[in-house]
Design a protein around this motif. Structure first.
Motif, PDB file in Angstrom:
ATOM      1  N   UNK A   1       2.616  40.636  13.349  1.00 30.69           N
ATOM      2  CA  UNK A   1       2.033  41.518  14.357  1.00 30.69           C
ATOM      3  C   UNK A   1       2.254  41.006  15.773  1.00 30.69           C
ATOM      4  N   UNK A   2       2.210  39.675  15.972  1.00 30.59           N
ATOM      5  CA  UNK A   2       2.273  39.137  17.329  1.00 30.59           C
ATOM      6  C   UNK A   2       3.196  37.936  17.458  1.00 30.59           C
ATOM      7  N   UNK A   3       4.121  37.783  16.558  1.00 35.34           N
ATOM      8  CA  UNK A   3       5.004  36.628  16.607  1.00 35.34           C
ATOM      9  C   UNK A   3       6.426  37.000  16.951  1.00 35.34           C
ATOM     10  N   UNK A   4       7.202  36.014  17.349  1.00 32.02           N
ATOM     11  CA  UNK A   4       8.621  36.216  17.587  1.00 32.02           C
ATOM     12  C   UNK A   4       9.323  34.864  17.582  1.00 32.02           C
ATOM     13  N   UNK A   5      10.582  34.885  17.203  1.00 36.76           N
ATOM     14  CA  UNK A   5      11.420  33.704  17.362  1.00 36.76           C
ATOM     15  C   UNK A   5      12.664  34.119  18.139  1.00 36.76           C
ATOM     16  N   UNK A   6      13.271  33.173  18.786  1.00 36.43           N
ATOM     17  CA  UNK A   6      14.462  33.474  19.571  1.00 36.43           C
ATOM     18  C   UNK A   6      15.410  32.285  19.556  1.00 36.43           C
ATOM     19  N   UNK A   7      16.676  32.587  19.771  1.00 36.84           N
ATOM     20  CA  UNK A   7      17.706  31.556  19.765  1.00 36.84           C
ATOM     21  C   UNK A   7      18.773  31.939  20.768  1.00 36.84           C
ATOM     22  N   UNK A   8      19.528  30.942  21.209  1.00 37.63           N
ATOM     23  CA  UNK A   8      20.568  31.233  22.181  1.00 37.63           C
ATOM     24  C   UNK A   8      21.545  30.093  22.340  1.00 37.63           C
TER      25      UNK A   8
ATOM     26  N   UNK B   1       0.620  34.646  18.251  1.00 36.36           N
ATOM     27  CA  UNK B   1      -0.768  34.683  18.706  1.00 36.36           C
ATOM     28  C   UNK B   1      -1.684  34.792  17.500  1.00 36.36           C
ATOM     29  N   UNK B   2      -2.675  33.899  17.452  1.00 37.38           N
ATOM     30  CA  UNK B   2      -3.645  33.888  16.373  1.00 37.38           C
ATOM     31  C   UNK B   2      -5.030  34.091  16.978  1.00 37.38           C
ATOM     32  N   UNK B   3      -5.502  35.331  16.916  1.00 34.18           N
ATOM     33  CA  UNK B   3      -6.774  35.684  17.538  1.00 34.18           C
ATOM     34  C   UNK B   3      -6.737  35.287  19.012  1.00 34.18           C
ATOM     35  N   UNK B   4      -7.484  34.267  19.429  1.00 35.62           N
ATOM     36  CA  UNK B   4      -7.523  33.898  20.832  1.00 35.62           C
ATOM     37  C   UNK B   4      -6.510  32.807  21.197  1.00 35.62           C
ATOM     38  N   UNK B   5      -5.834  32.263  20.182  1.00 37.69           N
ATOM     39  CA  UNK B   5      -4.842  31.220  20.436  1.00 37.69           C
ATOM     40  C   UNK B   5      -3.440  31.825  20.533  1.00 37.69           C
ATOM     41  N   UNK B   6      -2.633  31.293  21.466  1.00 39.35           N
ATOM     42  CA  UNK B   6      -1.211  31.624  21.545  1.00 39.35           C
ATOM     43  C   UNK B   6      -0.436  30.307  21.567  1.00 39.35           C
ATOM     44  N   UNK B   7       0.575  30.220  20.702  1.00 37.43           N
ATOM     45  CA  UNK B   7       1.352  28.989  20.568  1.00 37.43           C
ATOM     46  C   UNK B   7       2.833  29.307  20.649  1.00 37.43           C
ATOM     47  N   UNK B   8       3.565  28.481  21.405  1.00 38.71           N
ATOM     48  CA  UNK B   8       5.010  28.627  21.528  1.00 38.71           C
ATOM     49  C   UNK B   8       5.627  27.241  21.568  1.00 38.71           C
ATOM     50  N   UNK B   9       6.653  27.018  20.756  1.00 38.13           N
ATOM     51  CA  UNK B   9       7.321  25.713  20.720  1.00 38.13           C
ATOM     52  C   UNK B   9       8.812  25.926  20.533  1.00 38.13           C
ATOM     53  N   UNK B  10       9.599  25.003  21.070  1.00 42.78           N
ATOM     54  CA  UNK B  10      11.039  25.139  20.963  1.00 42.78           C
ATOM     55  C   UNK B  10      11.753  23.821  21.122  1.00 42.78           C
ATOM     56  N   UNK B  11      13.037  23.833  20.789  1.00 43.57           N
ATOM     57  CA  UNK B  11      13.875  22.644  20.911  1.00 43.57           C
ATOM     58  C   UNK B  11      15.235  23.080  21.456  1.00 43.57           C
ATOM     59  N   UNK B  12      15.689  22.372  22.484  1.00 45.65           N
ATOM     60  CA  UNK B  12      16.968  22.669  23.123  1.00 45.65           C
ATOM     61  C   UNK B  12      17.857  21.435  23.052  1.00 45.65           C
ATOM     62  N   UNK B  13      19.101  21.636  22.671  1.00 43.75           N
ATOM     63  CA  UNK B  13      20.079  20.553  22.667  1.00 43.75           C
ATOM     64  C   UNK B  13      21.146  20.803  23.707  1.00 43.75           C
ATOM     65  N   UNK B  14      21.491  19.769  24.495  1.00 39.44           N
ATOM     66  CA  UNK B  14      22.515  19.906  25.524  1.00 39.44           C
ATOM     67  C   UNK B  14      23.505  18.744  25.432  1.00 39.44           C
TER      68      UNK B  14
END
Length: 804
Positions: free
Chosen positions: A443-450, A499-512
């Motif tokens: 309902x309120x999640x997403x993942x992304x890549x690039x 988003x979980x009720x009142x919590x929103x969490x986002x985490x990621x990892x980038x390699x360069x």
């Protein structure tokens, strides 16, 4: 345990200023939520949503839809009705809006294309000067009167947390290691090769500034303290829209610009052009004393400078809608400037007893032609699933700049004359490719890549020649250098959030992966660096209630040395104090943590932030005395640094005719390192602040006053003194609100000066430098089929509401 205790204390400190106010404001307050779409299911951003009492039609409050068309209004239990207006759409009334003891979800509200003239819509809202989003702050610079008629550097200097020094270098929260983008991409307009490039970009072409202090993994890891993104104007309404601007000022500042947009069916054409002539007088003075075992010597230096010339900025492009979900955009940007600069130096030399032993005059005449061309192609595909999208971007940049100077040096009587000339040629080519994919889940999640790849080549050729008497020109071998800089960076990232009720969490990892080579062909010196790094990021937010939220974020970043920092020589104006670069510089690395507390109330908002940065390989400019009377200033990877601070951003409507915006940033930076077996350290406490007051008189006359202050601070070899400036602005709408006249004064008291004291064993120096003197500007703006989105105030909206 110690880290937990520190974090807990910081959060309590951040929450305290608004805690008591929040308790009374948040009680019995609920949300009215919905989204605006057009008949093609496309979101309508910045629509005006006004809430009225059902009983007496009195105005309660208003808001704007965000870029996705969503809106959110806070209201106490009661009966209301909504009025929705938007340029080129029919007005919509939502009756029987009842708020009981829960949030009210209105769902999707569709607006139909308008059939009446815009002038018939009398209830207007606007984008506020500062908008707070999850991972960034957005500043709509057009609402700041002191920005009108200015350039990009002056606009950035008026953005909270950002400062631009007298040499054109941009700092964010006291650090110059900040990444500057245009429309989310690197650009020659942001001073890739020259910090003065920002002064060539006219402010009338800028729509807004985004400040991202702790970027997520989708952004480049470049930039110790974050990213500043300059968004250029591009209208999205049907038909022909545009604006025209003319500026005149003292010292000489004459210019004109326009931006025109034409949209019909599947095609959207946009263009903008600006021309400007400026003459910026500046001045400086310094005293330097050398006390060595064999020599005691001192001299004073006074200088007068004038930088100016003619510049052009042209941008044309087209959006083509292949279908409702797919858009292809192409654009070309060209900038041409022809700088004409002069400087005069006067040196007075004194012996050990303080007696004058000689006076030297040095004059410079410089031509500085520069060309910058950029071509961009962008593809965006949206899918049936809302929020799912694929984008691909390609960009090509090519620029060339020449600095051609002639110097004349001698005594006041003209009995001896030394002639010199220098050439500094800088050529650059930059290629960029980037692709990103976003996929929602649940309902309120997403993942992304690039993925992203950049290839950059810069070449600098520097030469100084000298002529004495009637002799021919002789090359000064110590000032004959050629630098070739090659940079290839390949990156990929993956991140997700929900988003979980009142919590929103986002985490990621980038390699360069970085492949960087600096080459000095004339001395057969090659320095190649190849390294791979992983850069994690994490963002967490918690909604205490509708009016309060907490945010916590972490990122790991790096700062590669800039082109100017790598140049062996970049100027020869002041032969006694040379500013040089260092081809052997390595990147800095930074761990950055930030906690924030956001409080909203009916008439304003307060964002409090606490941040901590740990840096290694910190690049610092140091002063080295090469010989008596001559010094060199150049950068080295000097030290490690611990920096932490508190920042507060306040936006408040004190009265219907009075708005106040304030920013305060206090930080401490502890720097310690060694250079040539010498300990160089500093422990500085300092602060910066900006306060802007906007008032509307007689419902037509807008007045603004702003104060910028930067406190004193310690540096490894001395200290910088405080600096402040006052800006004023006055504007009035004319020609039936289609035009606006603005009178502004930048640096009213002529106090924007950099003052530095250097204290070393056997060497002491003080200096004062002012890049540009006080400026008075008169600007006229005319809008074609475009509304002026300005704050009308509550009285205006109440007076113009329809009879019921």
């Amino acid at each position: 345990m110690k880290l937990r205790s520190i974090c807990g204390s910081l959060l309590l400190l951040l929450m305290f200023p608004g805690w008591l106010l929040a308790q009374t404001t948040a009680e019995n307050t609920f949300s009215i939520r919905g989204s605006l779409l057009d008949e093609q299911n496309k979101p309508i951003p910045f629509g005006n949503i006004i809430l009225f009492q059902e009983s007496d039609s009195s105005l309660v409050r208003g808001t704007n839809s965000d870029e996705a068309g969503r809106f959110d209004l806070a209201a106490k239990p009661g009966e209301y009705f909504l009025k929705i207006t938007m340029i080129s759409y029919q007005e919509k009334i939502i009756p029987d809006v009842k708020v009981v003891n829960q949030h009210l979800l209105l769902g999707t509200l569709r607006l139909k294309p308008g059939t009446t003239l815009l002038g018939e819509v009398v209830v207007q809202g606007e984008k506020s000067q500062m908008e707070l989003q999850l991972d960034k702050r957005v500043f709509n610079v057009g609402t700041d009167l002191s920005n009108i008629g200015g350039n990009a550097a002056e606009i950035l200097d008026n953005v909270p947390s950002v400062s631009v020094d007298v040499e054109g270098n941009v700092s964010l929260r006291g650090s110059q290691n900040v990444r500057i983008l245009v429309d989310g991409r690197p650009s020659g307009l942001t001073g890739i090769s020259s910090p003065d490039a920002l002064r060539q970009l006219q402010g009338n072409l800028i729509e807004k500034i985004e400040v991202i202090t702790n970027p997520s993994s989708r952004y480049d890891a470049e930039g110790e303290v974050g990213i500043i993104n300059i968004i250029l104007k591009k209208e999205k309404n049907d038909g022909i829209t545009g604006s025209f601007t003319a500026t005149m000022g003292h010292p000489a500042n004459y210019g004109g610009s326009f931006d025109i947009n034409y949209r019909k069916k599947k095609m959207n054409l946009f263009s903008s052009y600006g021309i400007n002539y400026r003459s910026r007088p500046g001045s400086g003075s310094s005293f330097q004393a050398f006390n060595r075992s064999d020599t005691i010597f001192s001299y004073t230096e006074t200088s007068r400078r004038n930088r100016g010339g003619l510049s052009h900025n042209l941008r044309v492009g087209m959006d083509y809608y292949l279908n409702e979900k797919t858009i292809l955009t192409g654009s070309i940007l060209y900038r041409r400037s022809d700088g004409r600069n002069t400087s005069q130096f006067r040196y007075e030399d004194f012996d050990r007893y303080g007696d004058l032993v000689g006076t030297t005059l040095r004059d410079e005449r410089e031509r500085e032609p520069e060309n910058n061309t950029e071509a961009a192609l962008s593809f965006r595909r949206e899918f049936q699933q809302e929020g799912r999208a694929f984008t691909a971007d390609f960009k090509w940049i090519e620029s060339d700049e020449d600095e051609l100077s002639t110097f004349r040096e001698g005594d006041p009587a003209g009995t001896r004359t030394l002639r010199q000339r220098s050439s500094n040629t800088e050529d650059e080519r930059n290629l960029l490719f980037q692709a990103d994919y976003v996929h929602p889940f649940g309902e309120r999640g997403k993942w992304e890549a690039g993925v992203k790849s950049t290839a950059r080549v810069l070449q600098n050729d520097f030469l100084v020649e000298q002529q004495e008497g009637d002799e021919g020109w002789t090359v000064l071998s110590a000032f004959d250098n050629n630098l070739i800089y090659r940079e290839n960076i390949h990156a990929a990232y993956l991140m997700g959030g929900s988003q979980f009720e009142k919590f929103s969490l986002q985490a990621g990892l980038r390699g360069e992966f970085s492949d960087i080579t600096t080459e000095l062909p004339e001395v057969s010196q090659v320095n190649r660096r190849r390294y791979f790094n992983l850069f994690p990021s994490a963002h967490l937010s918690y909604e205490l209630n509708k009016l309060q939220s907490l945010q916590l974020s972490y990122s790991y970043r790096l700062s590669r040395p800039g082109f100017r920092e790598l140049l062996p020589f970049s100027g020869y104006s002041n032969a006694r104090s040379l500013m040089t670069g260092n081809p052997d510089l390595n990147p800095e690395y930074t761990h950055s943590m930030e906690g924030g507390y956001l409080l909203n109330w009916e008439s304003g908002s307060l964002l409090s932030s606490a941040y901590y940065r740990y840096r290694t390989g910190v690049i610092q400019r140091i002063t080295i005395v090469d010989s008596v009377g001559f010094s060199r200033i150049y950068p080295v990877n000097l030290a490690t640094e611990n920096a932490y601070g508190l920042e507060f951003n306040l936006s408040s409507t004190l009265q219907s005719w009075w708005n106040l915006n304030a920013n305060f940033n206090f930080y401490r930076a502890i720097t310690e390192g060694f250079h040539q077996d010498r300990l160089l350290e500093s422990d500085t406490y300092t602060w910066t602040s900006r306060v802007t007051s906007k008032m509307t008189f007689f419902r037509q006359l807008n007045f603004q006053a702003g104060l910028n202050y930067r406190g004193p601070r310690q540096i490894p070899q001395g200290r910088e003194l405080a600096m402040y400036a006052i800006d004023l602005g006055l504007s009035k709408d004319v020609l039936k609100d289609k035009g606006t006249l603005t009178l502004s004064v930048q640096d009213l008291l002529n106090t924007r000066k950099r003052r530095v004291i250097i204290e070393e064993e056997g060497y002491y120096a003080t200096s004062t430098f002012q890049w540009s003197a006080r400026q008075v500007l008169l600007t006229f703006n005319y809008r074609l089929n475009r509304s002026k989105k300005e704050v009308r105030g509550r009285e205006d909206m109440e007076e113009n509401e329809p009879d019921n």
